[in-house]
Design a protein around this motif. Structure first.
Motif, PDB file in Angstrom:
ATOM      1  N   LEU A   1      46.860 -26.133  56.542  1.00  7.22           N
ATOM      2  CA  LEU A   1      46.033 -26.259  55.521  1.00  7.22           C
ATOM      3  C   LEU A   1      44.682 -27.336  55.780  1.00  7.22           C
ATOM      4  O   LEU A   1      45.491 -28.486  56.027  1.00  7.22           O
ATOM      5  N   GLY A   2      44.133 -27.361  56.734  1.00  4.40           N
ATOM      6  CA  GLY A   2      43.277 -27.851  57.927  1.00  4.40           C
ATOM      7  C   GLY A   2      44.158 -29.181  58.307  1.00  4.40           C
ATOM      8  O   GLY A   2      44.386 -30.208  58.673  1.00  4.40           O
ATOM      9  N   GLY A   3      45.207 -28.552  58.549  1.00  4.52           N
ATOM     10  CA  GLY A   3      46.481 -29.311  59.650  1.00  4.52           C
ATOM     11  C   GLY A   3      47.431 -30.012  58.764  1.00  4.52           C
ATOM     12  O   GLY A   3      48.127 -31.007  59.044  1.00  4.52           O
ATOM     13  N   VAL A   4      47.395 -30.100  57.047  1.00  4.87           N
ATOM     14  CA  VAL A   4      48.282 -30.651  56.664  1.00  4.87           C
ATOM     15  C   VAL A   4      49.069 -30.009  56.144  1.00  4.87           C
ATOM     16  O   VAL A   4      48.585 -28.487  55.025  1.00  4.87           O
ATOM     17  N   ALA A   5      50.643 -29.934  55.943  1.00  2.76           N
ATOM     18  CA  ALA A   5      51.478 -29.336  55.204  1.00  2.76           C
ATOM     19  C   ALA A   5      51.554 -28.790  53.844  1.00  2.76           C
ATOM     20  O   ALA A   5      51.671 -30.172  53.068  1.00  2.76           O
ATOM     21  N   LEU A   6      50.449 -27.863  53.801  1.00  6.01           N
ATOM     22  CA  LEU A   6      51.006 -27.277  51.718  1.00  6.01           C
ATOM     23  C   LEU A   6      51.649 -28.194  51.411  1.00  6.01           C
ATOM     24  O   LEU A   6      52.279 -28.693  50.135  1.00  6.01           O
ATOM     25  N   ASP A   7      53.670 -28.001  51.783  1.00  5.11           N
ATOM     26  CA  ASP A   7      54.325 -28.629  51.009  1.00  5.11           C
ATOM     27  C   ASP A   7      54.860 -30.036  50.971  1.00  5.11           C
ATOM     28  O   ASP A   7      55.485 -30.417  50.473  1.00  5.11           O
ATOM     29  N   GLU A   8      53.771 -30.852  51.424  1.00  5.96           N
ATOM     30  CA  GLU A   8      53.348 -32.617  51.324  1.00  5.96           C
ATOM     31  C   GLU A   8      51.994 -32.891  50.816  1.00  5.96           C
ATOM     32  O   GLU A   8      52.287 -33.821  50.832  1.00  5.96           O
ATOM     33  N   VAL A   9      51.727 -31.714  49.952  1.00  8.50           N
ATOM     34  CA  VAL A   9      51.074 -32.119  49.228  1.00  8.50           C
ATOM     35  C   VAL A   9      50.937 -32.259  47.496  1.00  8.50           C
ATOM     36  O   VAL A   9      52.049 -31.131  47.295  1.00  8.50           O
ATOM     37  N   PRO A  10      50.344 -32.952  47.315  1.00 10.48           N
ATOM     38  CA  PRO A  10      50.837 -33.178  45.112  1.00 10.48           C
ATOM     39  C   PRO A  10      50.681 -31.224  45.183  1.00 10.48           C
ATOM     40  O   PRO A  10      49.155 -31.263  45.197  1.00 10.48           O
ATOM     41  N   LEU A  11      51.387 -31.145  44.196  1.00 11.39           N
ATOM     42  CA  LEU A  11      51.320 -30.372  43.800  1.00 11.39           C
ATOM     43  C   LEU A  11      49.396 -29.667  43.485  1.00 11.39           C
ATOM     44  O   LEU A  11      49.628 -28.251  43.600  1.00 11.39           O
ATOM     45  N   GLU A  12      49.397 -30.228  42.115  1.00 11.38           N
ATOM     46  CA  GLU A  12      48.102 -30.278  41.749  1.00 11.38           C
ATOM     47  C   GLU A  12      46.979 -29.604  42.690  1.00 11.38           C
ATOM     48  O   GLU A  12      46.361 -28.692  42.699  1.00 11.38           O
ATOM     49  N   ALA A  13      47.130 -29.924  43.763  1.00  8.44           N
ATOM     50  CA  ALA A  13      46.160 -30.314  44.848  1.00  8.44           C
ATOM     51  C   ALA A  13      46.285 -28.997  45.463  1.00  8.44           C
ATOM     52  O   ALA A  13      45.633 -28.848  45.456  1.00  8.44           O
ATOM     53  N   ALA A  14      47.843 -28.646  45.957  1.00  5.98           N
ATOM     54  CA  ALA A  14      47.760 -27.533  46.525  1.00  5.98           C
ATOM     55  C   ALA A  14      47.352 -25.947  45.260  1.00  5.98           C
ATOM     56  O   ALA A  14      46.789 -25.685  46.180  1.00  5.98           O
ATOM     57  N   ARG A  15      47.286 -25.753  44.008  1.00  9.44           N
ATOM     58  CA  ARG A  15      47.150 -25.587  43.272  1.00  9.44           C
ATOM     59  C   ARG A  15      45.978 -25.022  43.531  1.00  9.44           C
ATOM     60  O   ARG A  15      45.291 -23.924  43.188  1.00  9.44           O
ATOM     61  N   THR A  16      45.126 -26.034  43.342  1.00  7.14           N
ATOM     62  CA  THR A  16      44.101 -26.018  43.845  1.00  7.14           C
ATOM     63  C   THR A  16      43.069 -25.511  44.790  1.00  7.14           C
ATOM     64  O   THR A  16      42.311 -25.044  44.716  1.00  7.14           O
ATOM     65  N   ALA A  17      43.944 -25.771  45.941  1.00  6.38           N
ATOM     66  CA  ALA A  17      43.276 -25.625  47.374  1.00  6.38           C
ATOM     67  C   ALA A  17      43.469 -24.087  47.385  1.00  6.38           C
ATOM     68  O   ALA A  17      42.347 -23.026  48.241  1.00  6.38           O
ATOM     69  N   VAL A  18      45.007 -23.967  46.831  1.00  9.35           N
ATOM     70  CA  VAL A  18      44.887 -22.524  47.724  1.00  9.35           C
ATOM     71  C   VAL A  18      45.009 -21.656  46.099  1.00  9.35           C
ATOM     72  O   VAL A  18      46.549 -21.966  45.646  1.00  9.35           O
TER      73      VAL A  18
END
Length: 622
Positions: free
Chosen positions: A405-422
């Motif tokens: 997402l925007g060139g950032v791997a979702l699995d490398e994003v903190p879980l809370e931020a990933a859930r907020t984004a998608v």
């Protein structure tokens, strides 16, 4: 830790290599509480064990006519009574605290694991097993962890009493110690058999519960095909197997109980008979005989605690094994390999990534701020791809690169931020029980109000029905209660309320898997237009093969064989890609996959007219 301090600030990292190691880790995690319970338990049982000594002193004082020694014995009894009261009270407090804190720790760990895995959890473990671990298994695990300290106190006290008896009266003390050893050796071989029978009983009970749940869930279908009695007979057979297994388990535990009554009774009779002969011969005093008799009677108490610990461990062992299996599931970082064309964006506010959504496995690209429709010939493959877009499939062992997402791997994003984004809404959304206001009270940006979301999801008739059926709501549909999983609603009503909830959340990326499969064509057309307007400027991905949705999408992606085969507008693909046209036409003609499932909200006219209207749409756009 005290109960008032729950939940744990950090439940820790459990040892999930086996169920036994998980139990040991739980015990070590609350070592302070365990030592406290051990200390109070030892005080309590040592005080109880010392009462025969005080009684023996009192008997000897009465026989000797010594008032001073009798008063001393009474004072000793008073001190021991206070010690018993304090020890028992504090032991109970410490034991319950250990039980509840262990169970709370497990609940937190399981909740975090479920939240971390998302939809991937039920692909790896049955939902029924997760529920079983989160309810009954946690109680059994807490019971076992708590009973360790009381077992330790009983063991220390029993060894101490046997040692003291041997020193106090070597002949009788040696007889009692030998008898206790024989008793333990007689019971130990029976415990593995009881454990195996208990495991078999729980396995049969689990199968019966699963069969009952499946029967209840499919009762309407079973009645339609005349299979209701067949499945009821199967459940009767399964329940009888559970009953027989429970009886076999109870018989074994009854045998253990009988052994623990018979052998200690024989030991007590032997001690009394032999001690009486020694007292008559003048080798021991009457007070010493009373002391030995009281000590042997006390030893029956630790034996009961030994049995309780054996039962607790036998019942908790399979529970801990299941819990360890669930907690062992992991997500893995897929890395940013295969970034390909998904560029632009980056991290937004609070670390939430923004930009194009790109899946390096399938090659699917959803441009930022656009409405992208995805057509996939295989519904199961579409569901898996939707979960991938939400970062929900990163379970250890997958090995696939992460969605970007925007060139950032979702699995490398903190879980809370990933859930907020998608946010991913699957084809069978779940509505939790509660009022409609509570259903729509979800974390959101605040940009879209519940009223606007309900209007966009075309929930007017749903609100009217809730207002009429809700008692004590004063005509306010927001105060109407929704039953568990929305069972009182039709499939189309559940879909639209779930869509409204997703719209209220207003995520940066919203992924919808067949959001209108159970609504009629007119409602679907209105939803498509409202969705496009309400989500303007946000990234939206809709998995569907409905021309009414496809024609309103900014971009349509055709996925075949797990990879992107073509992309463009609906009209371009309809005229230029025969495979795409075949997939859309096959669904609109009502034949083949899943057509029979789309009946919930359609009137007879709406259902019958949907196919011809779609064919007319295809002819116009072709």
């Amino acid at each position: 830790m005290r109960i008032r301090d729950l939940p744990h600030p950090d439940p820790g990292v459990p040892d999930v290599r086996s169920g036994f190691r998980l139990l040991v880790w739980l015990w070590r995690s609350q070592l302070g509480g365990q030592l406290k319970a051990l200390a109070w338990g030892t005080l309590h049982m040592a005080a109880v064990a010392s009462f025969p000594l005080a009684v023996g002193v009192a008997v000897e004082a009465a026989a000797a006519g010594s008032g001073e020694r009798l008063v001393s014995a009474g004072g000793l009894m008073l001190v021991l009574g206070l010690a018993v009261t304090a020890g028992d009270t504090m032991l109970h407090r410490a034991a319950i605290t250990n039980w509840i804190t262990a169970a709370a720790r497990m609940q937190q760990l399981l909740a975090r694991r479920a939240a971390g895995l998302g939809a991937a959890l039920t692909r790896r473990v049955a939902a029924g097993e997760v529920v079983a671990v989160s309810t009954g298994d946690i109680e059994k695990i807490g019971w076992c962890v708590e009973s360790v300290s009381r077992f330790g106190a009983a063991l220390l006290t029993a060894v101490g009493v046997c040692t003291a008896l041997t020193v106090y009266e070597p002949v009788l003390g040696g007889m009692v110690s030998a008898g206790m050893l024989v008793l333990v050796l007689a019971v130990l071989p029976l415990l593995p058999v009881a454990t195996r029978r208990a495991d078999a009983q729980r396995a049969k009970a689990g199968r019966a519960t699963e069969l009952a749940a499946d029967t209840v869930a499919g009762l309407r279908v079973l009645r339609g095909i005349g299979g209701e009695e067949l499945f009821l007979d199967r459940y009767r057979t399964a329940s009888q197997e559970v009953r027989r297994a429970a009886v076999r388990t109870a018989r074994m535990w009854s045998l253990i109980d009988a052994v623990q009554v018979l052998l200690p009774g024989l030991l007590l009779l032997s001690v009394v008979w032999f001690g009486t002969r020694m007292a008559l011969d003048g080798r021991i005093a009457a007070g010493e005989l009373v002391t030995v008799y009281g000590a042997v009677t006390f030893l029956l108490f630790p034996l009961r605690l030994f049995q309780e610990f054996a039962m607790a461990y036998s019942f908790s062992r399979p529970s801990a094994k299941r819990a360890a299996r669930v907690l062992a599931l992991r997500r893995e970082a897929g890395g940013a390999a295969g970034a390909g064309e998904g560029t632009g964006g980056g991290a937004g506010e609070h670390g939430v990534p923004r930009g194009d959504l790109y899946d390096p496995v399938s090659g699917l690209l959803a441009p930022a701020g656009r409405l992208t429709a995805v057509v996939c010939g295989d519904p199961d493959a579409a569901g898996r791809l939707a979960e991938r877009l939400g970062g929900h499939d990163g379970v250890a062992g997958g090995g696939a690169p992460s969605v970007l997402l925007g060139g950032v791997a979702l699995d490398e994003v903190p879980l809370e931020a990933a859930r907020t984004a998608v946010l991913v809404q699957d084809k069978d959304p779940v509505l939790l029980s509660g009022t409609l206001r509570e259903l729509l009270d979800v974390p959101s940006s605040g940009r879209i109000t519940p009223g606007r979301a309900l209007d966009a999801a075309q929930c007017g008739d749903v609100l009217d029905a809730l207002a009429r059926s809700g008692a004590g709501t004063d005509g306010d549909p927001m105060r109407s209660r929704i039953t568990e999983r929305g069972r009182s609603l039709s499939g189309g009503q559940r879909q639209r309320l779930a869509l409204a909830r997703s719209l209220v959340a207003d995520p940066e990326v919203l992924v919808l898997d067949e959001p209108t499969s159970a609504v009629d064509s007119h409602t679907e057309a209105r939803i498509a237009g409202a969705l496009r307007r309400l989500r303007a400027g946000r990234t939206t991905v809709v998995f569907s093969s409905s021309p009414l949705l496809l024609d309103r999408a900014d971009r349509v992606v055709f996925v075949q064989g797990g990879e992107v085969a073509a992309a463009g507008t609906h009209r371009e693909l309809l005229s230029g890609v025969p495979e795409y046209r075949a997939v859309v036409t096959r669904e609109t003609e009502g034949a083949g996959d899943g057509a029979g499932d789309r009946t919930d909200d359609r009137t007879d006219g709406g259902s019958a007219a949907r196919g011809p209207r779609r064919r007319e749409h295809l002819e116009e756009t072709a």
